[in-house]
Design a protein around this motif. Structure first.
Motif, PDB file in Angstrom:
ATOM      1  N   LEU A 124       0.878  -5.246  15.297  1.00  0.00           N
ATOM      2  CA  LEU A 124      -0.132  -5.878  14.454  1.00  0.00           C
ATOM      3  C   LEU A 124       0.004  -5.403  13.015  1.00  0.00           C
ATOM      4  CD1 LEU A 124      -2.627  -7.622  14.045  1.00  0.00           C
ATOM      5  CD2 LEU A 124      -4.027  -5.709  14.834  1.00  0.00           C
ATOM      6  N   ALA A 125       0.305  -4.112  12.818  1.00  0.00           N
ATOM      7  CA  ALA A 125       0.466  -3.575  11.464  1.00  0.00           C
ATOM      8  C   ALA A 125       1.600  -4.295  10.719  1.00  0.00           C
ATOM      9  CB  ALA A 125       0.740  -2.074  11.523  1.00  0.00           C
ATOM     10  N   ASN A 126       2.709  -4.579  11.418  1.00  0.00           N
ATOM     11  CA  ASN A 126       3.817  -5.308  10.796  1.00  0.00           C
ATOM     12  C   ASN A 126       3.372  -6.687  10.328  1.00  0.00           C
ATOM     13  OD1 ASN A 126       6.067  -4.006  13.312  1.00  0.00           O
ATOM     14  ND2 ASN A 126       5.623  -3.181  11.291  1.00  0.00           N
ATOM     15  N   VAL A 127       2.631  -7.375  11.188  1.00  0.00           N
ATOM     16  CA  VAL A 127       2.167  -8.727  10.876  1.00  0.00           C
ATOM     17  C   VAL A 127       1.222  -8.706   9.676  1.00  0.00           C
ATOM     18  CG1 VAL A 127       0.811 -10.675  11.739  1.00  0.00           C
ATOM     19  CG2 VAL A 127       2.480  -9.562  13.230  1.00  0.00           C
ATOM     20  N   LEU A 128       0.319  -7.725   9.633  1.00  0.00           N
ATOM     21  CA  LEU A 128      -0.643  -7.635   8.528  1.00  0.00           C
ATOM     22  C   LEU A 128       0.061  -7.309   7.213  1.00  0.00           C
ATOM     23  CD1 LEU A 128      -3.543  -5.723  10.314  1.00  0.00           C
ATOM     24  CD2 LEU A 128      -3.395  -8.177   9.806  1.00  0.00           C
ATOM     25  N   LEU A 129       1.027  -6.407   7.248  1.00  0.00           N
ATOM     26  CA  LEU A 129       1.801  -6.083   6.048  1.00  0.00           C
ATOM     27  C   LEU A 129       2.485  -7.326   5.490  1.00  0.00           C
ATOM     28  CD1 LEU A 129       3.474  -2.648   6.896  1.00  0.00           C
ATOM     29  CD2 LEU A 129       2.092  -3.132   4.876  1.00  0.00           C
ATOM     30  N   TYR A 130       3.086  -8.099   6.377  1.00  0.00           N
ATOM     31  CA  TYR A 130       3.778  -9.305   5.951  1.00  0.00           C
ATOM     32  C   TYR A 130       2.792 -10.327   5.387  1.00  0.00           C
ATOM     33  CZ  TYR A 130       6.029 -13.821   6.059  1.00  0.00           C
ATOM     34  OH  TYR A 130       6.485 -15.065   5.709  1.00  0.00           O
ATOM     35  N   TYR A 131       1.655 -10.489   6.072  1.00  0.00           N
ATOM     36  CA  TYR A 131       0.682 -11.492   5.630  1.00  0.00           C
ATOM     37  C   TYR A 131       0.167 -11.171   4.231  1.00  0.00           C
ATOM     38  CZ  TYR A 131      -3.445 -14.353   5.174  1.00  0.00           C
ATOM     39  OH  TYR A 131      -4.369 -15.235   4.681  1.00  0.00           O
ATOM     40  N   ILE A 132      -0.208  -9.905   3.977  1.00  0.00           N
ATOM     41  CA  ILE A 132      -0.724  -9.510   2.671  1.00  0.00           C
ATOM     42  C   ILE A 132       0.336  -9.715   1.595  1.00  0.00           C
ATOM     43  CG2 ILE A 132      -1.566  -7.579   1.283  1.00  0.00           C
ATOM     44  CD1 ILE A 132      -3.575  -8.670   3.291  1.00  0.00           C
ATOM     45  N   SER A 133       1.577  -9.359   1.922  1.00  0.00           N
ATOM     46  CA  SER A 133       2.666  -9.530   0.972  1.00  0.00           C
ATOM     47  C   SER A 133       2.889 -11.001   0.642  1.00  0.00           C
ATOM     48  CB  SER A 133       3.943  -8.908   1.547  1.00  0.00           C
ATOM     49  OG  SER A 133       5.050  -9.194   0.726  1.00  0.00           O
ATOM     50  N   LYS A 134       2.860 -11.834   1.675  1.00  0.00           N
ATOM     51  CA  LYS A 134       3.128 -13.259   1.497  1.00  0.00           C
ATOM     52  C   LYS A 134       1.968 -13.961   0.799  1.00  0.00           C
ATOM     53  CE  LYS A 134       5.436 -17.117   2.794  1.00  0.00           C
ATOM     54  NZ  LYS A 134       6.844 -17.403   2.501  1.00  0.00           N
ATOM     55  N   ARG A 135       0.743 -13.649   1.222  1.00  0.00           N
ATOM     56  CA  ARG A 135      -0.434 -14.373   0.721  1.00  0.00           C
ATOM     57  C   ARG A 135      -0.825 -13.944  -0.683  1.00  0.00           C
ATOM     58  NH1 ARG A 135      -3.734 -16.484  -1.572  1.00  0.00           N
ATOM     59  NH2 ARG A 135      -5.745 -17.364  -0.928  1.00  0.00           N
ATOM     60  N   TYR A 136      -0.798 -12.644  -0.959  1.00  0.00           N
ATOM     61  CA  TYR A 136      -1.306 -12.139  -2.230  1.00  0.00           C
ATOM     62  C   TYR A 136      -0.218 -11.607  -3.159  1.00  0.00           C
ATOM     63  CZ  TYR A 136      -5.676 -12.416   0.363  1.00  0.00           C
ATOM     64  OH  TYR A 136      -6.737 -12.855   1.114  1.00  0.00           O
ATOM     65  N   GLN A 137       1.024 -11.672  -2.705  1.00  0.00           N
ATOM     66  CA  GLN A 137       2.141 -11.188  -3.514  1.00  0.00           C
ATOM     67  C   GLN A 137       1.928  -9.740  -3.947  1.00  0.00           C
ATOM     68  OE1 GLN A 137       4.990 -13.214  -4.049  1.00  0.00           O
ATOM     69  NE2 GLN A 137       3.891 -14.320  -2.458  1.00  0.00           N
ATOM     70  N   LEU A 138       1.423  -8.930  -3.017  1.00  0.00           N
ATOM     71  CA  LEU A 138       1.175  -7.516  -3.260  1.00  0.00           C
ATOM     72  C   LEU A 138       1.929  -6.698  -2.212  1.00  0.00           C
ATOM     73  CD1 LEU A 138      -2.680  -7.582  -3.936  1.00  0.00           C
ATOM     74  CD2 LEU A 138      -0.863  -7.351  -5.645  1.00  0.00           C
TER      75      LEU A 138
END
Length: 274
Positions: A124-138
């Protein structure tokens, strides 16, 4: 070339099947079929196989979109930025096409064996890291994960098993300042249908957050996700350490994931300034 969603929609209509009928045959919701056809979500590989069988077309006719589909306004399967996933899928399909049916079964068995090894499993941590990076460019880094733990409810109702997982991501602004994004994953085994339970979940999850930067609440059930979000919006204040009522100033996101695979099914964003 048509996208995967466009292809599914065209094939479905040519066979005079509505979205609900296709959803029932595939074993997903009508909303999922709608998302697939609108290119909002990519169906899992097993789901694509069932769709192909239901629509009576070769799997290869739909699988080609896994490699041909460009990231142009399209939410692809969840994999890290810069990943060579499409090339890997292309090589895998090319290799499978060279094998006999018996050998393909063996190959799938080997992949399933890898899925049982913790070091190779998606988290789940991997998925959340990717989502934040993709969605907010952070760019955040993984900081803490408590793992799945039983949630201690003290209301005398033990007919359900409640579990919680606390994941914290952090981003360094400078040598002194760090930004935190806290996620709380809540899982409930059993029927969950009362407002009182939602309030109890809310009162248990929210106090565990620092409420300083950004929050995320993750559920594996759509009903709980929307109930919790509605309650959060209606009760967007809390009692601070000074004993006074305060407003949440943190941006929050609410996600629904699929248990085991962690695929993101739904996302709701909350902005306290709107």
């Amino acid at each position: 070339m048509a996208t995967l969603g466009e292809q599914i929609k065209e094939l479905r209509k040519n066979r005079h099947i509505n979205q609900q009928q296709l959803a029932d045959a595939v074993g997903v919701t009508k909303a999922s079929i709608s998302d697939y056809e609108r290119n909002k979500r990519m169906p899992k590989i097993d789901t694509i196989r069932i769709i192909a069988e239901t629509l009576d077309v070769p799997e290869s006719e739909l699988f080609q979109h896994l490699t041909d589909q460009e990231d142009d306004g399209y939410i692809q399967m969840e994999y890290p930025i810069g990943s060579n996933y499409p090339k890997i899928m292309q090589k895998m399909m090319a290799a499978l096409n060279k094998l006999s049916d018996e050998a393909r079964i063996i190959a799938v068995d080997r992949i399933e064996e890898l899925c049982m090894i913790p070091m190779y499993q998606r988290t789940l941590a991997n998925v959340l890291l990717y989502y934040i990076s993709k969605r907010y460019q952070l760019s955040y880094n993984f900081w803490k994960d408590t793992g799945l733990q039983e949630l201690p409810f003290n209301n005398g109702n033990w007919k359900l098993l409640h579990n919680i997982q606390h994941i914290i991501l952090q981003r360094e602004i400078n040598s002194v300042t760090k930004k935190i994004w806290e996620f709380l994953y809540y899982s409930c085994d059993g029927e969950f249908d009362s407002n009182f339970d939602i309030r109890l979940v809310f009162d248990t999850l929210v106090p565990q957050c620092d409420l300083v930067d950004n929050l995320g609440f993750v559920f594996d059930d759509s009903f709980i996700l929307h109930k919790f979000y509605d309650y959060y919006v209606q009760h967007s204040d809390y009692i601070g350490s000074n004993g006074k009522k305060q407003k949440y100033n943190s941006q929050a996101i609410f996600l629904q994931v699929e248990r085991d695979t962690w695929d993101i099914q739904d996302v709701i964003e909350y902005d306290p300034n709107r």
